[in-house]
Design a protein around this motif. Structure first.
Motif, PDB file in Angstrom:
ATOM      1  N   ASN A  96      35.713  36.517  41.177  1.00  0.00           N
ATOM      2  CA  ASN A  96      36.194  35.241  40.643  1.00  0.00           C
ATOM      3  C   ASN A  96      35.326  34.076  41.111  1.00  0.00           C
ATOM      4  OD1 ASN A  96      38.264  36.335  39.189  1.00  0.00           O
ATOM      5  ND2 ASN A  96      39.808  36.014  40.763  1.00  0.00           N
ATOM      6  N   SER A  98      29.654  36.011  36.251  1.00  0.00           N
ATOM      7  CA  SER A  98      29.605  37.381  35.735  1.00  0.00           C
ATOM      8  C   SER A  98      28.303  37.585  34.972  1.00  0.00           C
ATOM      9  CB  SER A  98      30.797  37.665  34.836  1.00  0.00           C
ATOM     10  OG  SER A  98      30.973  36.616  33.927  1.00  0.00           O
ATOM     11  N   ALA A 148      37.984  41.646  43.579  1.00  0.00           N
ATOM     12  CA  ALA A 148      38.483  40.702  42.566  1.00  0.00           C
ATOM     13  C   ALA A 148      38.234  39.256  42.975  1.00  0.00           C
ATOM     14  CB  ALA A 148      39.975  40.936  42.326  1.00  0.00           C
ATOM     15  N   LEU A 149      38.572  38.910  44.211  1.00  0.00           N
ATOM     16  CA  LEU A 149      38.389  37.529  44.669  1.00  0.00           C
ATOM     17  C   LEU A 149      36.913  37.151  44.712  1.00  0.00           C
ATOM     18  CD1 LEU A 149      41.092  37.319  47.496  1.00  0.00           C
ATOM     19  CD2 LEU A 149      41.066  36.009  45.367  1.00  0.00           C
TER      20      LEU A 149
END
Ligand SMILES: [Zn+2]
Length: 100
Positions: free
Chosen positions: A48, A52, A44-45
């Motif tokens: 971020n 994307s 997840a990190l």
């Protein structure tokens, strides 16, 4: 085009998930926690911090995967993952050592 051919995936996510799983099980990170919380937090990190790459067909997915699967691109992504791996290892979301 049939509905079943329609997908919605972030190719960056697919690549990052694979690389995180691979790196975590490598010799360099033997002492790092490999529980699902830490692995997911690392993914997840990292995601971020990276752009994307969403696609809506398998054809576009394969094309994007090919573009992202170059040594330079993988190196850049690995660099980000390794940075995050150290952050998560230092500040895990759980207190006790999990069993896995
Ligand atoms: Zn953990």
């Amino acid at each position: 085009m049939y509905m079943s051919d329609l997908i919605l995936v972030n190719v960056t996510e697919e690549i990052v998930r694979g690389l995180v799983s691979f790196l975590l099980r490598g010799p360099e990170y033997q002492t790092f926690c490999k529980c699902e919380i830490c692995e997911f937090d690392t993914v997840a990190l990292t995601l971020n911090a990276l752009p994307s790459k969403y696609v809506t067909s398998m054809e576009a997915r394969d094309e994007a995967f090919k573009e992202m699967n170059t040594p330079e691109s993988i190196e850049r992504i690995n660099k980000e993952i390794i940075h995050v791996l150290h952050v998560v290892n230092k500040y895990p979301r759980h207190k006790v050592e999990p069993t896995s």
